[in-house]
Write a protein that holds these residues in place. Structure first.
Motif, PDB file in Angstrom:
ATOM      1  N   VAL A 125       0.854  -1.193   0.000  1.00  0.00           N
ATOM      2  CA  VAL A 125       0.000   0.000   0.000  1.00  0.00           C
ATOM      3  C   VAL A 125       0.883   1.234   0.000  1.00  0.00           C
ATOM      4  CG1 VAL A 125      -1.959  -1.092   1.157  1.00  0.00           C
ATOM      5  CG2 VAL A 125      -0.281   0.125   2.506  1.00  0.00           C
ATOM      6  N   ARG A 126       0.444   2.237  -0.764  1.00  0.00           N
ATOM      7  CA  ARG A 126       1.223   3.470  -0.859  1.00  0.00           C
ATOM      8  C   ARG A 126       0.323   4.657  -0.567  1.00  0.00           C
ATOM      9  NH1 ARG A 126       3.952   3.388  -6.113  1.00  0.00           N
ATOM     10  NH2 ARG A 126       2.102   4.389  -6.956  1.00  0.00           N
ATOM     11  N   PRO A 127       0.197   5.002   0.732  1.00  0.00           N
ATOM     12  CA  PRO A 127      -0.653   6.135   1.093  1.00  0.00           C
ATOM     13  C   PRO A 127      -0.040   7.458   0.646  1.00  0.00           C
ATOM     14  CG  PRO A 127       0.420   5.206   3.046  1.00  0.00           C
ATOM     15  CD  PRO A 127       0.840   4.370   1.892  1.00  0.00           C
ATOM     16  N   GLU A 128      -0.911   8.451   0.485  1.00  0.00           N
ATOM     17  CA  GLU A 128      -0.423   9.787   0.153  1.00  0.00           C
ATOM     18  C   GLU A 128      -0.554  10.742   1.333  1.00  0.00           C
ATOM     19  OE1 GLU A 128      -2.358  10.638  -3.638  1.00  0.00           O
ATOM     20  OE2 GLU A 128      -1.370   8.784  -4.293  1.00  0.00           O
ATOM     21  N   GLU A 147      -3.826   8.149   6.254  1.00  0.00           N
ATOM     22  CA  GLU A 147      -4.029   6.870   5.564  1.00  0.00           C
ATOM     23  C   GLU A 147      -3.009   5.845   6.058  1.00  0.00           C
ATOM     24  OE1 GLU A 147      -5.583   8.517   1.193  1.00  0.00           O
ATOM     25  OE2 GLU A 147      -3.461   8.113   1.496  1.00  0.00           O
ATOM     26  N   VAL A 185      -3.733   2.188   8.070  1.00  0.00           N
ATOM     27  CA  VAL A 185      -3.274   0.853   7.660  1.00  0.00           C
ATOM     28  C   VAL A 185      -2.516   0.183   8.807  1.00  0.00           C
ATOM     29  CG1 VAL A 185      -1.853  -0.432   6.021  1.00  0.00           C
ATOM     30  CG2 VAL A 185      -3.142   1.553   5.234  1.00  0.00           C
ATOM     31  N   GLU A 206      -4.841  -1.138  11.307  1.00  0.00           N
ATOM     32  CA  GLU A 206      -5.536  -2.332  10.828  1.00  0.00           C
ATOM     33  C   GLU A 206      -4.638  -3.579  10.917  1.00  0.00           C
ATOM     34  OE1 GLU A 206      -6.968  -1.738   6.847  1.00  0.00           O
ATOM     35  OE2 GLU A 206      -7.456  -3.865   6.587  1.00  0.00           O
TER      36      GLU A 206
END
Lengths: 275, 165
Positions: free
Chosen positions: A9-12, A16, A20, A23
């Protein structure tokens, strides 16, 4: 070798990223520069379910001058800080240690905060943060906390970071006394140090000594004298207390001996430092 | 937020040596393998796969990095340059490559692509390096043939030529 499969996953945004982490907890690993983590994935020493790539979070890619501290965000690379025009003036010790961190090619991608997070006992950036009494900023959905470097790094590759926390920045204090020195002994320039020693002058005739490679984390002591037998005795006592450890590169006795030989030289260099 | 499941093959697009390229791959694919196996750019060599030997060094947005310590998905949308970009379309060597030939700076040539890419970046930042500067950057590469003397002479000559243009 190649990494085992993982979700990516690559949050900006920071929010975010911490969502993750909340979670997945300990099944997630944070990827910034990846100069330690990718090697560990390739060697299968790390096996995360999900990789959280924070390298494109613009808010983390900042160097902020607060006057009495310099804040370095989690996506700032080592070479970017090394090229920061005010580095030598504001953080002379960090300017002295950074050329010893890995190589030109790894500093181009490796981050300051990543090195702090990895917490290798002989690595230079955690040593600089510890001796400067810097701080680590940790954010999670539960809130933000700031830990002193000494409370953050607990042992070899072990820190106080909770599984849902993201290191968003570190703060390096700006000292008024700019007399500093740093030396290390390594097998090859750019390799991890066997022993690393940093010194900061503290007012008249006292010195703060930071040592890497003698125990599971950087160790910092204040020594009341800067030359002569009193200094040598204090360094010998520190070496005896820390004991050192045996590994592939050096025995515990060799580490103690290196500290006893290196520390007086580094203290003398800091004392003479006219910067 | 980009999300890719571990067994999902997604199309990764990037610019390789000035051309838009893409291929489908998994998140765990290293940039070094993506270049070699998915895009067929085999000029980039793979030695140790943990960032020590320097053979796999490429330019990512103009900056020299280890492609074995970079995921292909991390290069998504970015500019990648490899050793294939150095010579002119007619095969004429550039100043750096020519200096390597002049000084016998390679024998087996396995480490050479990485060294050329490191110094393509470095000489732009420091056009007048000392021998000590060159040896410092070269410490990020292992060459088991030459003993480095020829490489250092070649890099000093290349720096002079590029600077005097």
């Amino acid at each position: 070798m190649k990494p085992r499969p993982f979700d990516y996953v690559r949050p900006e945004m920071v929010d975010e990223a911490i969502a993750v982490l909340a979670e997945y907890g300990d099944e997630a690993r944070v990827l910034a520069g990846g100069q330690s983590l990718l090697a560990m994935l390739n060697l299968r020493l790390a096996d995360p379910t999900v990789l959280v790539d924070i390298s494109r979070i613009a808010a983390l890619d900042e160097i902020v001058d607060h006057g009495d501290t310099i804040e370095v965000g989690a996506a700032v690379t080592q070479s970017r800080l090394l090229a920061w025009p005010r580095l030598a003036e504001k953080l002379p010790l960090v300017a002295a240690v950074l050329p010893f961190v890995g190589h030109f090619q790894t500093r181009n991608k490796g981050t300051i905060c990543g090195s702090v997070a990895h917490a290798d006992p002989s690595s230079e950036i955690p040593l600089a943060l510890a001796i400067l009494d810097g701080k680590v900023v940790l954010r999670s959905q539960r809130g933000t906390r700031m830990l002193a470097a000494g409370a953050f790094q607990q042992d070899m590759l072990t820190t106080a970071r909770a599984n849902d926390e993201l290191i968003t920045a570190v703060h390096f204090p700006v000292l008024s006394d700019r007399r500093v020195a740093f030396r290390e002994v390594a097998r090859r320039h750019g390799d991890f140090a066997i022993v690393a020693v940093a010194a900061l002058m503290e007012g008249k005739g006292a010195v703060r000594l930071g040592v890497g490679g003698l125990s599971g984390r950087p160790e910092v002591r204040s020594i009341a004298s800067t030359n002569g037998s009193a200094t040598r005795d204090a360094v010998q006592q520190m070496a005896a207390e820390l004991e050192g450890y045996d590994d592939l590169h050096a025995s515990a006795a060799m580490r103690r001996d290196l500290l006893c030989r290196l520390a007086p030289v580094v203290i003398d260099e800091a004392f003479r430092c006219a910067a | 937020m980009r999300r890719i499941a571990k067994d999902e093959r997604t199309r990764i697009r990037l610019t390789l040596n000035g051309r838009a390229r893409s291929a489908e791959t998994e998140p765990r694919t290293l940039l070094s393998d993506f270049l070699r196996y998915s895009l067929g750019a085999t000029g980039t060599h793979v030695g140790c796969e943990h960032g020590v030997c320097g053979c796999c060094t490429v330019l990512l947005d103009g900056t020299a990095v280890r492609s074995c310590l970079t995921l292909a998905v991390q290069a998504e949308g970015r500019d990648v340059r490899t050793v294939e970009s150095l010579a002119a379309p007619d095969g004429a060597l550039n100043a750096l490559q020519q200096a390597f030939q002049n000084h016998h700076a390679l024998q087996c040539g396995f480490c050479t692509p990485g060294i050329l890419m490191s110094f393509t970046d470095y000489l732009k930042r420091n056009p007048k390096p000392s021998e000590a500067d060159i040896r410092d950057v070269l410490s990020g590469h292992l060459c088991r043939c030459t003993g480095y003397a020829g490489i250092v002479s070649a890099l000093l000559e290349a720096a002079n030529r590029i600077e005097s243009r």
